[in-house]
Design a protein around this motif. Structure first.
Motif, PDB file in Angstrom:
ATOM      1  N   ASP A   1     133.146  55.708  68.208  1.00 11.06           N
ATOM      2  CA  ASP A   1     132.674  55.610  66.821  1.00 11.06           C
ATOM      3  C   ASP A   1     133.361  56.709  66.019  1.00 11.06           C
ATOM      4  O   ASP A   1     133.001  57.876  66.105  1.00 11.06           O
ATOM      5  CB  ASP A   1     131.153  55.775  66.787  1.00 11.06           C
ATOM      6  CG  ASP A   1     130.571  55.449  65.411  1.00 11.06           C
ATOM      7  OD1 ASP A   1     131.376  55.272  64.473  1.00 11.06           O
ATOM      8  OD2 ASP A   1     129.340  55.374  65.284  1.00 11.06           O
ATOM      9  N   LEU A   2     134.390  56.332  65.252  1.00 12.37           N
ATOM     10  CA  LEU A   2     135.192  57.303  64.509  1.00 12.37           C
ATOM     11  C   LEU A   2     135.023  57.045  63.015  1.00 12.37           C
ATOM     12  O   LEU A   2     135.852  56.436  62.366  1.00 12.37           O
ATOM     13  CB  LEU A   2     136.657  57.202  64.928  1.00 12.37           C
ATOM     14  CG  LEU A   2     136.933  57.413  66.427  1.00 12.37           C
ATOM     15  CD1 LEU A   2     138.388  57.122  66.759  1.00 12.37           C
ATOM     16  CD2 LEU A   2     136.545  58.825  66.857  1.00 12.37           C
ATOM     17  N   GLY A   3     133.901  57.511  62.482  1.00 13.66           N
ATOM     18  CA  GLY A   3     133.608  57.276  61.066  1.00 13.66           C
ATOM     19  C   GLY A   3     133.328  55.804  60.844  1.00 13.66           C
ATOM     20  O   GLY A   3     132.501  55.200  61.526  1.00 13.66           O
ATOM     21  N   ASN A   4     134.016  55.201  59.890  1.00 13.02           N
ATOM     22  CA  ASN A   4     133.804  53.775  59.641  1.00 13.02           C
ATOM     23  C   ASN A   4     134.814  52.905  60.396  1.00 13.02           C
ATOM     24  O   ASN A   4     135.024  51.747  60.062  1.00 13.02           O
ATOM     25  CB  ASN A   4     133.868  53.469  58.137  1.00 13.02           C
ATOM     26  CG  ASN A   4     135.084  54.114  57.481  1.00 13.02           C
ATOM     27  OD1 ASN A   4     136.076  54.383  58.131  1.00 13.02           O
ATOM     28  ND2 ASN A   4     134.968  54.352  56.182  1.00 13.02           N
ATOM     29  N   ILE A   5     135.441  53.484  61.417  1.00 12.08           N
ATOM     30  CA  ILE A   5     136.324  52.735  62.322  1.00 12.08           C
ATOM     31  C   ILE A   5     135.746  52.804  63.726  1.00 12.08           C
ATOM     32  O   ILE A   5     135.591  53.889  64.291  1.00 12.08           O
ATOM     33  CB  ILE A   5     137.758  53.304  62.298  1.00 12.08           C
ATOM     34  CG1 ILE A   5     138.340  53.252  60.881  1.00 12.08           C
ATOM     35  CG2 ILE A   5     138.657  52.533  63.266  1.00 12.08           C
ATOM     36  CD1 ILE A   5     139.719  53.891  60.763  1.00 12.08           C
ATOM     37  N   PHE A   6     135.394  51.651  64.273  1.00 11.06           N
ATOM     38  CA  PHE A   6     134.835  51.551  65.619  1.00 11.06           C
ATOM     39  C   PHE A   6     135.939  51.032  66.538  1.00 11.06           C
ATOM     40  O   PHE A   6     136.641  50.073  66.200  1.00 11.06           O
ATOM     41  CB  PHE A   6     133.628  50.605  65.625  1.00 11.06           C
ATOM     42  CG  PHE A   6     132.891  50.575  66.926  1.00 11.06           C
ATOM     43  CD1 PHE A   6     132.159  51.664  67.353  1.00 11.06           C
ATOM     44  CD2 PHE A   6     132.921  49.438  67.725  1.00 11.06           C
ATOM     45  CE1 PHE A   6     131.467  51.633  68.549  1.00 11.06           C
ATOM     46  CE2 PHE A   6     132.238  49.393  68.926  1.00 11.06           C
ATOM     47  CZ  PHE A   6     131.504  50.495  69.334  1.00 11.06           C
ATOM     48  N   VAL A   7     136.121  51.668  67.710  1.00 12.14           N
ATOM     49  CA  VAL A   7     137.280  51.379  68.552  1.00 12.14           C
ATOM     50  C   VAL A   7     136.847  50.909  69.937  1.00 12.14           C
ATOM     51  O   VAL A   7     135.997  51.537  70.577  1.00 12.14           O
ATOM     52  CB  VAL A   7     138.187  52.622  68.696  1.00 12.14           C
ATOM     53  CG1 VAL A   7     139.452  52.281  69.485  1.00 12.14           C
ATOM     54  CG2 VAL A   7     138.554  53.187  67.324  1.00 12.14           C
TER      55      VAL A   7
ATOM     56  N   THR B   1     136.952  47.394  61.713  1.00 12.92           N
ATOM     57  CA  THR B   1     136.824  48.033  60.406  1.00 12.92           C
ATOM     58  C   THR B   1     136.010  47.122  59.486  1.00 12.92           C
ATOM     59  O   THR B   1     135.840  45.928  59.771  1.00 12.92           O
ATOM     60  CB  THR B   1     138.201  48.278  59.769  1.00 12.92           C
ATOM     61  OG1 THR B   1     138.715  47.036  59.256  1.00 12.92           O
ATOM     62  CG2 THR B   1     139.191  48.840  60.779  1.00 12.92           C
ATOM     63  N   PRO B   2     135.514  47.656  58.371  1.00 16.39           N
ATOM     64  CA  PRO B   2     134.787  46.808  57.424  1.00 16.39           C
ATOM     65  C   PRO B   2     135.611  45.630  56.902  1.00 16.39           C
ATOM     66  O   PRO B   2     135.055  44.615  56.492  1.00 16.39           O
ATOM     67  CB  PRO B   2     134.427  47.777  56.295  1.00 16.39           C
ATOM     68  CG  PRO B   2     134.361  49.122  56.957  1.00 16.39           C
ATOM     69  CD  PRO B   2     135.424  49.087  58.001  1.00 16.39           C
ATOM     70  N   GLU B   3     136.943  45.751  56.923  1.00 18.02           N
ATOM     71  CA  GLU B   3     137.816  44.660  56.461  1.00 18.02           C
ATOM     72  C   GLU B   3     138.022  43.596  57.534  1.00 18.02           C
ATOM     73  O   GLU B   3     138.330  42.444  57.226  1.00 18.02           O
ATOM     74  CB  GLU B   3     139.175  45.198  56.031  1.00 18.02           C
ATOM     75  CG  GLU B   3     139.231  45.670  54.600  1.00 18.02           C
ATOM     76  CD  GLU B   3     139.175  44.521  53.594  1.00 18.02           C
ATOM     77  OE1 GLU B   3     139.454  43.372  53.954  1.00 18.02           O
ATOM     78  OE2 GLU B   3     138.826  44.788  52.428  1.00 18.02           O
ATOM     79  N   GLY B   4     137.899  44.009  58.796  1.00 15.45           N
ATOM     80  CA  GLY B   4     138.158  43.085  59.891  1.00 15.45           C
ATOM     81  C   GLY B   4     138.730  43.809  61.087  1.00 15.45           C
ATOM     82  O   GLY B   4     138.813  45.043  61.119  1.00 15.45           O
ATOM     83  N   VAL B   5     139.146  43.041  62.086  1.00 15.07           N
ATOM     84  CA  VAL B   5     139.620  43.602  63.351  1.00 15.07           C
ATOM     85  C   VAL B   5     141.143  43.735  63.341  1.00 15.07           C
ATOM     86  O   VAL B   5     141.861  42.790  63.005  1.00 15.07           O
ATOM     87  CB  VAL B   5     139.174  42.712  64.534  1.00 15.07           C
ATOM     88  CG1 VAL B   5     139.873  43.113  65.820  1.00 15.07           C
ATOM     89  CG2 VAL B   5     137.662  42.791  64.707  1.00 15.07           C
ATOM     90  N   ILE B   6     141.613  44.924  63.729  1.00 13.86           N
ATOM     91  CA  ILE B   6     143.038  45.182  63.886  1.00 13.86           C
ATOM     92  C   ILE B   6     143.289  45.444  65.374  1.00 13.86           C
ATOM     93  O   ILE B   6     142.589  46.248  65.992  1.00 13.86           O
ATOM     94  CB  ILE B   6     143.492  46.410  63.069  1.00 13.86           C
ATOM     95  CG1 ILE B   6     143.012  46.304  61.616  1.00 13.86           C
ATOM     96  CG2 ILE B   6     144.996  46.583  63.156  1.00 13.86           C
ATOM     97  CD1 ILE B   6     143.550  45.113  60.870  1.00 13.86           C
ATOM     98  N   VAL B   7     144.285  44.782  65.949  1.00 16.77           N
ATOM     99  CA  VAL B   7     144.619  44.963  67.367  1.00 16.77           C
ATOM    100  C   VAL B   7     146.003  45.589  67.490  1.00 16.77           C
ATOM    101  O   VAL B   7     146.973  45.116  66.892  1.00 16.77           O
ATOM    102  CB  VAL B   7     144.582  43.628  68.124  1.00 16.77           C
ATOM    103  CG1 VAL B   7     145.059  43.818  69.572  1.00 16.77           C
ATOM    104  CG2 VAL B   7     143.176  43.045  68.119  1.00 16.77           C
ATOM    105  N   HIS B   8     146.076  46.667  68.260  1.00 17.86           N
ATOM    106  CA  HIS B   8     147.351  47.303  68.615  1.00 17.86           C
ATOM    107  C   HIS B   8     147.567  47.057  70.106  1.00 17.86           C
ATOM    108  O   HIS B   8     146.767  47.493  70.929  1.00 17.86           O
ATOM    109  CB  HIS B   8     147.286  48.807  68.312  1.00 17.86           C
ATOM    110  CG  HIS B   8     148.587  49.540  68.503  1.00 17.86           C
ATOM    111  ND1 HIS B   8     149.223  49.630  69.716  1.00 17.86           N
ATOM    112  CD2 HIS B   8     149.382  50.205  67.616  1.00 17.86           C
ATOM    113  CE1 HIS B   8     150.332  50.336  69.582  1.00 17.86           C
ATOM    114  NE2 HIS B   8     150.451  50.692  68.310  1.00 17.86           N
ATOM    115  N   THR B   9     148.659  46.375  70.470  1.00 13.43           N
ATOM    116  CA  THR B   9     148.844  45.951  71.861  1.00 13.43           C
ATOM    117  C   THR B   9     149.228  47.077  72.804  1.00 13.43           C
ATOM    118  O   THR B   9     149.030  46.962  74.013  1.00 13.43           O
ATOM    119  CB  THR B   9     149.943  44.879  71.958  1.00 13.43           C
ATOM    120  OG1 THR B   9     151.202  45.450  71.573  1.00 13.43           O
ATOM    121  CG2 THR B   9     149.622  43.684  71.075  1.00 13.43           C
TER     122      THR B   9
END
Length: 557
Positions: A128-134, A153-161
Motif C-alpha cells: 500500500d503505497l499511498g493511492n497506489i496499491f501494488v 490506481t484510481p484510474e485503473g490497473v497498470i501492468v509492468h511485465t
C-alpha cells in the motif's frame, strides 16, 4: 513541468531506445513509485566512463512524492544504478530474496548497506503505497525470483511485465504464473508496459533445459581442462554447469568477482545446489590433472578486464589456458560487443584451445531469457490492455512490438512509442502524450557521479585522437614582454626529435603573437592564452591536419 492533480502518469527515465539503464515510474497525483534502477556500460566513445545510470533530476525535484523503488529482478541493467541513486535519494527498496541478496552486495561495497531500508517481497505480496496499491505475479527469466508488477490506481490497473519469457520447463521450476496473468487480464488492464528485447525474433523462446544437454555433451567430449564462461547472474545456467561437472567427476573453480559473489548468494539462499567438495580455490586448478577440472568464469562479452579475457592474454596468475583445453562461451554477444568477443576467441585459438562459440542456434550453448514474438503476443493476449507501452529496447524493437500488439487486438492509436522523459498521462480513462520531464544519462567516472559532462568527454576524445601540446611562456610581470624563448612540450601529438622544425616554428609563432598583442591586453593572461591557442591551432592544422589540445602556461617573473 508541474504534474496535474488526480492524473495517472507513466514515464521512463531509462531503458527506452537503448539496452540497459532501465528505470520507470508510475505516478498518481503526489505519489511516485519507481520500477528498477539499472545501469549500462559505456561504448568506446565515452573515454574513462565506468558506468551510465539514469538522470534523476526530476525525482530530486519531487523527492517528497517518491514512495518506493520496486525491483523486478537482479540483472545489472535493472539494479546497477541503485547504490548511486540511494546516495541522492534514500527510499525503501522492495525486491525478492535473491534480488535483495545481489543488491546487498552492492550496498556493502558502497558502504551504505546499514542506511538503506530493504524489504523482501514475493509474488503474493501486497504493498500500500499511498493511492497506489501494488501486487505481483511470477515470471520466468534467466535469473531466479523474477516478478511482474501490477499497479492498482484510481484510474485503473497498470501492468509492468519486467523481463520475461514463457518457459514451461524451467531449470529452477519457477514457472510463469499464467493463470494469475489471465485473471489480471480478465479483471481489466488499462495499460500494459512490456519489454521488447526480442521483438525481432519469430517463434517462441526455447527452454533453458535444452542448453543443459549441449553442455553435458561438450563436457563428455573434453579431454583436458574445461573453461566455460556465462553471465554471472544466470543461476539457471550455472546449475546446469554444476550438474555437468558432477556427471564428469570434475572439480569446479570460480573466476571473476561477480561470479563468486552471485554463486555465494545463490548457494546461501538455496537457489543453487552444489555438491559438497566440488568447489575448489582457483589457485589449485593448475596443480590438479586437467581432465579433473572445470573453470567457470566471467567474460562472455569480451570485457577486457574480465577473467576470460585475461586468460586469453595469458594474464591470469591462477589459471593458464593450454593446448587442447576446451573453452565454451555459453552466451550470445550483446549488440555492440561482437568485436570484443571475436578478439578473445582469436586469442583462445592462438593458445591452441578448442573453442565452442558463436550462434546459439548452432552451438546450442545459450538460449535467451527474453521472450520471442510468440511470447510477447501471449503476454498481450493474457492482459488484454486498452493501452500499450513497449519498453526495454531500441526503437526498431519498440516499433515491431507495436506491430505484434496490433496483431492481437490492441488498436494502433492506443500504443505509445515513447522516449526517455516522455510522459503518458491518463485522465478519465483517456491517454495522451504531450509533455516531457528531464531525462538523460549520468556518467559514473571512478568515484565521481555526474561530474563528467560533455565538455570533459570532448577533451578526452581530443587527447585520445590528437594528443596535446603544452606551451610554457615566461613573461615579465612588469611589462608583459617575453623573457625567454617559449618551450613546447608534445604528448601524444608528435615526437619532438622528429619534428624539431615544426616546434621551432610554433615557438616563433607564439613570440610573434604575444608581441602583436596590444599594450592594454598584454597583462590579461586569458586574452594572451586565447590568442596563442588560436594562432598555434590554425598553424598546426594547416601543417598536420590534426587538432591537438593546446595548453599555454604563463609563468610571471
Amino acid at each position: 513541468m508541474a504534474t496535474k492533480k488526480n492524473v495517472l502518469s507513466i514515464y521512463a527515465l531509462g531503458g527506452i531506445n537503448e539496452i540497459g539503464k532501465n528505470m520507470y515510474a508510475i505516478q498518481y497525483a503526489d505519489n511516485i513509485v519507481l520500477v528498477d534502477c539499472g545501469g549500462k556500460f559505456p561504448d568506446e566513445n565515452l573515454l574513462g566512463i565506468d558506468l551510465i545510470i539514469p538522470d534523476i533530476t526530476y525525482l530530486l525535484e519531487n523527492k517528497e512524492k517518491v514512495r518506493a523503488l520496486v525491483v523486478t529482478h537482479g540483472h545489472e541493467d535493472h539494479i546497477g544504478g541503485i547504490p548511486y541513486f540511494l546516495k541522492k535519494l534514500n527510499i525503501p527498496i522492495y525486491a525478492t530474496r535473491f534480488t535483495l541478496g545481489l543488491i546487498e552486495i552492492k550496498l556493502k561495497e558502497h558502504k551504505i548497506f546499514r542506511e538503506t531500508e530493504l524489504i523482501q517481497i514475493d509474488s503474493e505480496s501486497k504493498l500500500d503505497l499511498g493511492n497506489i496499491f501494488v501486487t505481483f505475479f511470477k515470471t520466468s527469466h534467466s535469473i531466479p525470483d523474477c516478478l511482474g508488477i501490477v499497479f492498482h490506481t484510481p484510474e485503473g490497473v497498470i501492468v509492468h511485465t519486467g523481463d520475461f519469457k514463457f518457459d514451461l520447463t524451467p531449470v529452477n521450476d519457477q514457472i510463469s504464473d499464467i493463470h494469475k496473468m489471465a485473471e489480471i487480464g480478465t479483471n481489466g488492464v488499462l495499460a500494459l508496459i512490456s519489454e521488447s528485447t526480442n521483438a525481432e525474433r519469430p517463434g517462441s523462446t526455447p527452454s533453458e533445459r535444452k542448453v543443459g544437454k549441449h553442455i553435458e555433451e561438450a563436457f563428455l567430449g573434453a579431454q583436458q581442462k574445461i573453461i566455460i564462461s556465462t553471465f554471472a547472474s544466470n543461476v539457471n545456467r550455472i546449475q546446469q554447469i554444476v550438474e555437468a561437472t558432477k556427471m564428469t567427476n570434475r572439480k569446479l573453480a570460480l573466476l571473476g568477482r561477480s561470479m563468486v559473489n552471485v554463486v555465494s548468494v545463490a548457494i546461501e539462499n538455496g537457489y543453487l545446489n552444489v555438491p559438497p567438495g566440488m568447489l575448489i580455490d582457483a589457485r589449485k586448478v593448475m596443480s590438479l590433472p586437467p581432465e579433473e577440472v572445470v573453470v567457470l568464469c566471467t567474460g562472455s562479452q569480451g570485457e577486457p578486464l574480465a577473467a576470460l579475457s585475461r586468460m586469453s592474454n595469458s594474464d591470469n596468475r591462477d589459471v593458464q589456458i593450454l593446448p587442447d583445453d576446451t573453452v565454451i562461451l555459453s552466451a550470445s554477444p550483446i549488440p555492440g560487443n561482437e568485436k570484443d568477443v571475436s578478439r578473445v576467441v582469436d586469442h583462445l585459438f592462438q593458445l591452441g584451445a578448442k573453442v565452442i562459440y558463436g550462434s546459439s542456434s548452432i552451438t546450442g550453448m545459450h538460449v535467451s531469457g527474453h521472450g520471442y514474438q510468440e511470447d510477447l503476443k501471449l503476454m498481450i493476449t493474457l492482459m488484454k490492455p486498452k493501452y500499450f507501452i513497449p519498453i526495454h529496447g531500441e526503437f526498431r524493437m519498440l516499433y515491431l512490438h507495436r506491430e505484434l500488439a496490433e496483431s492481437v487486438g490492441v488498436e494502433r492509436e492506443n500504443t505509445f512509442i515513447i522516449k526517455n522523459g516522455d510522459v503518458v498521462d491518463i485522465e478519465d480513462g483517456e491517454a495522451k502524450q504531450t509533455r516531457k520531464i528531464p531525462a538523460g544519462d549520468t556518467y559514473v567516472d571512478s568515484i565521481d557521479i555526474g561530474e563528467v559532462g560533455e565538455i570533459v568527454l570532448r577533451d578526452r576524445k581530443q587527447l585520445a585522437e590528437d594528443g596535446m601540446l603544452v606551451i610554457v611562456l615566461t613573461i615579465s610581470k612588469a611589462d608583459g614582454t617575453i623573457i625567454s624563448e617559449p618551450d613546447s612540450i608534445s604528448r601524444g601529438f608528435v615526437y619532438a626529435k622528429d619534428f624539431e622544425n615544426l616546434l621551432r616554428n610554433v615557438n616563433r609563432l607564439v613570440v610573434a603573437t604575444v608581441q602583436d598583442i596590444q599594450e592594454g591586453e598584454a597583462k590579461q593572461w586569458n586574452v594572451v592564452k586565447r590568442k596563442v591557442k588560436k594562432a598555434v591551432g590554425q598553424y598546426l592544422f594547416a601543417q598536420t591536419k590534426r587538432k591537438p589540445m593546446i595548453l599555454p602556461i604563463i609563468i610571471e617573473i
